[in-house]
Motif scaffolding. Structure first.
Motif, PDB file in Angstrom:
ATOM      1  N   TYR A 188      -1.268  13.949   8.209  1.00 29.97           N
ATOM      2  CA  TYR A 188      -1.362  12.914   9.493  1.00 29.97           C
ATOM      3  C   TYR A 188      -0.833  11.422   8.795  1.00 29.97           C
ATOM      4  N   LYS A 189      -1.101  10.491   9.838  1.00 27.84           N
ATOM      5  CA  LYS A 189      -0.834   9.417   9.514  1.00 27.84           C
ATOM      6  C   LYS A 189      -2.127   8.485   8.679  1.00 27.84           C
ATOM      7  N   TRP A 190      -1.657   8.188   7.372  1.00 33.82           N
ATOM      8  CA  TRP A 190      -3.081   7.849   6.642  1.00 33.82           C
ATOM      9  C   TRP A 190      -2.474   6.764   5.675  1.00 33.82           C
ATOM     10  N   THR A 191      -3.397   5.659   5.124  1.00 37.15           N
ATOM     11  CA  THR A 191      -3.158   4.686   4.194  1.00 37.15           C
ATOM     12  C   THR A 191      -4.119   4.984   2.969  1.00 37.15           C
ATOM     13  N   ASP A 192      -3.494   5.264   1.841  1.00 36.62           N
ATOM     14  CA  ASP A 192      -4.210   5.551   0.635  1.00 36.62           C
ATOM     15  C   ASP A 192      -5.014   4.067   0.246  1.00 36.62           C
ATOM     16  N   PHE A 193      -6.375   3.950  -0.177  1.00 36.12           N
ATOM     17  CA  PHE A 193      -6.931   2.841  -0.389  1.00 36.12           C
ATOM     18  C   PHE A 193      -7.530   2.744  -1.860  1.00 36.12           C
ATOM     19  N   TYR A 194      -7.318   3.781  -2.665  1.00 38.61           N
ATOM     20  CA  TYR A 194      -7.488   3.673  -3.972  1.00 38.61           C
ATOM     21  C   TYR A 194      -6.989   2.573  -4.848  1.00 38.61           C
ATOM     22  N   LEU A 195      -5.521   2.245  -4.249  1.00 39.18           N
ATOM     23  CA  LEU A 195      -4.900   1.064  -4.687  1.00 39.18           C
ATOM     24  C   LEU A 195      -4.095   0.506  -3.579  1.00 39.18           C
ATOM     25  N   VAL A 196      -4.619  -0.813  -3.741  1.00 33.33           N
ATOM     26  CA  VAL A 196      -3.781  -1.724  -2.494  1.00 33.33           C
ATOM     27  C   VAL A 196      -3.590  -2.906  -3.072  1.00 33.33           C
ATOM     28  N   GLY A 197      -2.376  -3.741  -2.605  1.00 29.56           N
ATOM     29  CA  GLY A 197      -2.320  -5.058  -3.047  1.00 29.56           C
ATOM     30  C   GLY A 197      -2.301  -6.015  -1.918  1.00 29.56           C
ATOM     31  N   PHE A 198      -2.535  -7.207  -1.953  1.00 28.84           N
ATOM     32  CA  PHE A 198      -2.800  -8.220  -0.942  1.00 28.84           C
ATOM     33  C   PHE A 198      -3.051  -9.514  -1.535  1.00 28.84           C
ATOM     34  N   THR A 199      -2.862 -10.482  -0.614  1.00 31.38           N
ATOM     35  CA  THR A 199      -3.140 -11.750  -0.747  1.00 31.38           C
ATOM     36  C   THR A 199      -4.455 -12.047  -0.066  1.00 31.38           C
ATOM     37  N   VAL A 200      -5.279 -13.315  -0.501  1.00 32.84           N
ATOM     38  CA  VAL A 200      -6.457 -13.518   0.174  1.00 32.84           C
ATOM     39  C   VAL A 200      -6.180 -13.662   1.887  1.00 32.84           C
ATOM     40  N   GLN A 201      -5.202 -14.201   1.966  1.00 29.57           N
ATOM     41  CA  GLN A 201      -4.928 -14.472   3.529  1.00 29.57           C
ATOM     42  C   GLN A 201      -4.729 -13.472   4.307  1.00 29.57           C
ATOM     43  N   CYS A 259       0.850  -1.021  -0.121  1.00 32.31           N
ATOM     44  CA  CYS A 259       0.016  -0.079  -0.093  1.00 32.31           C
ATOM     45  C   CYS A 259       0.769   1.181  -0.016  1.00 32.31           C
ATOM     46  N   ASN A 260       0.136   2.397   0.044  1.00 35.05           N
ATOM     47  CA  ASN A 260       0.933   3.529   0.153  1.00 35.05           C
ATOM     48  C   ASN A 260       0.601   4.830   1.248  1.00 35.05           C
ATOM     49  N   CYS A 261       1.551   4.552   2.173  1.00 32.30           N
ATOM     50  CA  CYS A 261       0.929   5.144   3.589  1.00 32.30           C
ATOM     51  C   CYS A 261       1.711   6.806   3.392  1.00 32.30           C
TER      52      CYS A 261
END
Length: 252
Positions: free
Chosen positions: A157-170, A150-152
């Motif tokens: 202030y501390k934030w995590t962008d959520f328009y693009l995020v990568g992950f695995t199912v688990q 992700c892009n933090c």
């Protein structure tokens, strides 16, 4: 079927409830044009082998025929899975982040592409936005050596962008599905997510908190109707890009 794939998950709400919290652009025909433009762009990622498949999921129950037609014209229909369902989540008393993560959870539970590829790396993108330099973001991580990507940002202030995020199912199950109650209500889910990611620094999960380049976003924001990638926003992108290159430890 190949078990380890790179899947782009495009989230969509073409016909939102008129009472959706903090949402200005509500006309479905107007929104659909934005989604079609972005979808056309993302289909190119299949052609250039950046991703192996696309999942397009709309949580407003809207007819996706025009999007299927685009996939057919671009000859990628066999590698795109569509689903349109009507979400039952309360749109008055919950923020868009909570609605979004529920949509993603629905995808992971129901899409055949994911069920057939449990080891897949998934990139979730908000469907009305075009991440113009997404190839430069994804390509360095083509070997899928992460659990969460992700892009933090730390300022203002501390934030995590959520328009693009990568992950695995688990990892999505661990970080989001098992903590859904944290995001209920009209909360800034991106702030809560950042706090939770920071708390996992000693876990076994490999969490990457910065993209290799500053994302260049194009498209209209739903909450105020403003445009990304133009005017002051583009100047902000240039400033962030320079800062990221010269002072990479300052997360803007």
């Amino acid at each position: 079927m190949i078990q380890k794939q790179t899947i782009l998950l495009i989230t969509s709400t073409i016909q939102p409830s008129l009472n959706t919290y903090l949402l200005k652009i509500t006309d479905p025909e107007e929104r659909l044009k934005d989604y079609e433009k972005a979808f056309y762009f993302y289909c190119s990622l299949i052609k250039s082998c950046i991703v192996s498949a696309i999942i397009y999921c709309d949580n407003s129950g809207y007819d996706l025929s025009s999007l299927k037609k685009i996939a057919e014209e671009l000859e990628v229909l066999s590698t795109v899975e569509f689903i349109s369902y009507k979400s039952s989540i309360d749109t008055i008393n919950n923020g868009r982040f909570y609605l979004e993560i529920n949509l993603v959870k629905y995808c992971l539970d129901n899409f055949l592409f994911i069920k057939h590829s449990p080891l897949a790396t998934i990139y979730k993108v908000t469907g009305r936005y075009i991440i113009a330099n997404i190839k430069k973001i994804i390509s360095p991580w083509k070997n899928n050596n992460f659990d969460w990507f992700c892009n933090c940002r730390n300022y203002p202030y501390k934030w995590t962008d959520f328009y693009l995020v990568g992950f695995t199912v688990q990892s999505f199950k661990k970080i989001i599905s098992e903590t859904m109650s944290l995001y209920e209500g009209k909360k800034d889910g991106e702030i809560i997510l950042r706090e939770y990611l920071d708390s996992l620094k000693n876990s076994d999960l490999k969490i990457v908190k910065r993209f290799p380049v500053t994302p260049l976003i194009k498209g209209r924001r739903g909450y105020d109707g403003g445009y990304y990638g133009q005017g002051k926003d583009y100047i902000k992108y240039i400033f962030r890009s320079i800062t990221n290159y010269v002072l990479p430890f300052i997360w803007l």
